[in-house]
Design a protein around this motif. Structure first.
Motif: not given
Length: 292
Positions: A209-213, A226-229, A239-243
């Motif tokens: 389960v992956v939640q995006a901001g 933020s967003f996810n790759v 799962v990479e979180r870019y902020g």
């Protein structure tokens, strides 16, 4: 390998304009196979906001899997809310409320959880789940199966369970039967990754389960934009979180988490070497109920 960019809660009408061009450039540089947008493209479901969202989406790579959020249903126009809640969304974004992208490695399928009868909450019904099962039945066994909704099936510990999509246990049972691997959602404006085993006790099954901001809204609720790759390769998902960084005026990798599939369960392997421990909303956001 397949690469998914996961954006959420864009909120045109309350967008930080500084972020739009850097976000687009970062997404292009990632070179995703598919771009997912998990709802709330607008702040108040107004025509101009949908037009702005559509114009910006057109600058991003294709294909795209986009689903509506609760903010994409009119709030103050009562007649439109109850008689034609997603008319503008269908007109400007997509008429398809159950979009899908399928290739040899991934199957990404969207479900609409936005409803007229609630202000902020979401719901999934049995008919939607049955149609999803029919769609998934056509997918090869070795393909990683992804479901996209706006409202989440799991939460960081600091959030109220009222923020879960309604009828989630029913849906999760069905997901276990058709082998859904990955659930992508938004709504909370908070990043989170984990498996479903803590909340849903389904023998021999746990989904990732992956939640995006929020990618661009000025309403960060204590977390940076933020967003996810997601990089999917066989039985492993990174799962990479870019902020967003004000200092560099750019989106930069903040955390990397790795998950591996064992049978029908996804388990965390930890963070990537030389990366900080994953920062979840548990650490950055006080306990709360989302107000929409």
């Amino acid at each position: 390998m397949r690469i998914i960019v996961h954006l959420s809660d864009i909120h045109f009408g309350r967008v930080d304009e500084r972020l739009l061009a850097p976000l687009r450039a970062t997404v292009e540089a990632v070179q995703p196979h598919v771009v997912v947008v998990s709802g709330d493209l607008t702040q108040r479901a107004r025509s101009e906001q949908f037009k702005q969202a559509r114009a910006w989406l057109d600058t991003l790579p294709q294909p795209q899997i986009v689903v509506p959020g609760n903010h994409d249903i009119p709030l103050y126009n009562v007649a439109a809310r109850f008689l034609a809640p997603l008319t503008k969304y269908r007109r400007y974004i997509t008429p398809n409320l159950a979009p899908e992208y399928v290739d040899e490695e991934i199957a990404v399928m969207g479900l609409n959880t936005a409803r007229s009868l609630t202000i902020k909450d979401g719901r999934i019904n049995r008919e939607q789940v049955e149609r999803l099962q029919e769609r998934m039945a056509k997918v090869a066994a070795n393909v990683t199966r992804v479901v996209v909704t706006h409202h989440p099936f799991d939460l960081p510990e600091s959030f109220n369970e009222d923020d879960l999509v309604d009828r989630a246990p029913m849906a999760m049972e069905a997901f276990s039967k058709c082998g859904v691997d990955l659930l992508l959602a938004g709504h909370l404006h908070a990043s989170h990754s984990g498996n479903s085993a803590r909340r849903y006790k389904i023998a021999g099954y746990s989904a990732l389960v992956v939640q995006a901001g929020t990618a661009t809204s000025t309403r960060g609720r204590g977390e940076t934009n933020s967003f996810n790759v997601l990089r999917i390769e066989g039985d492993e998902i990174q799962v990479e979180r870019y902020g967003w960084k004000d200092e560099t005026a750019a989106f930069e990798v903040a955390t990397i988490e790795i998950f591996r599939r064992d049978g029908n369960t996804w388990q965390p392997l930890g963070t990537a070497p030389d990366m900080p421990e994953a920062i979840t909303s548990d650490e950055t956001v006080a306990p709360q109920t989302v107000s929409g």
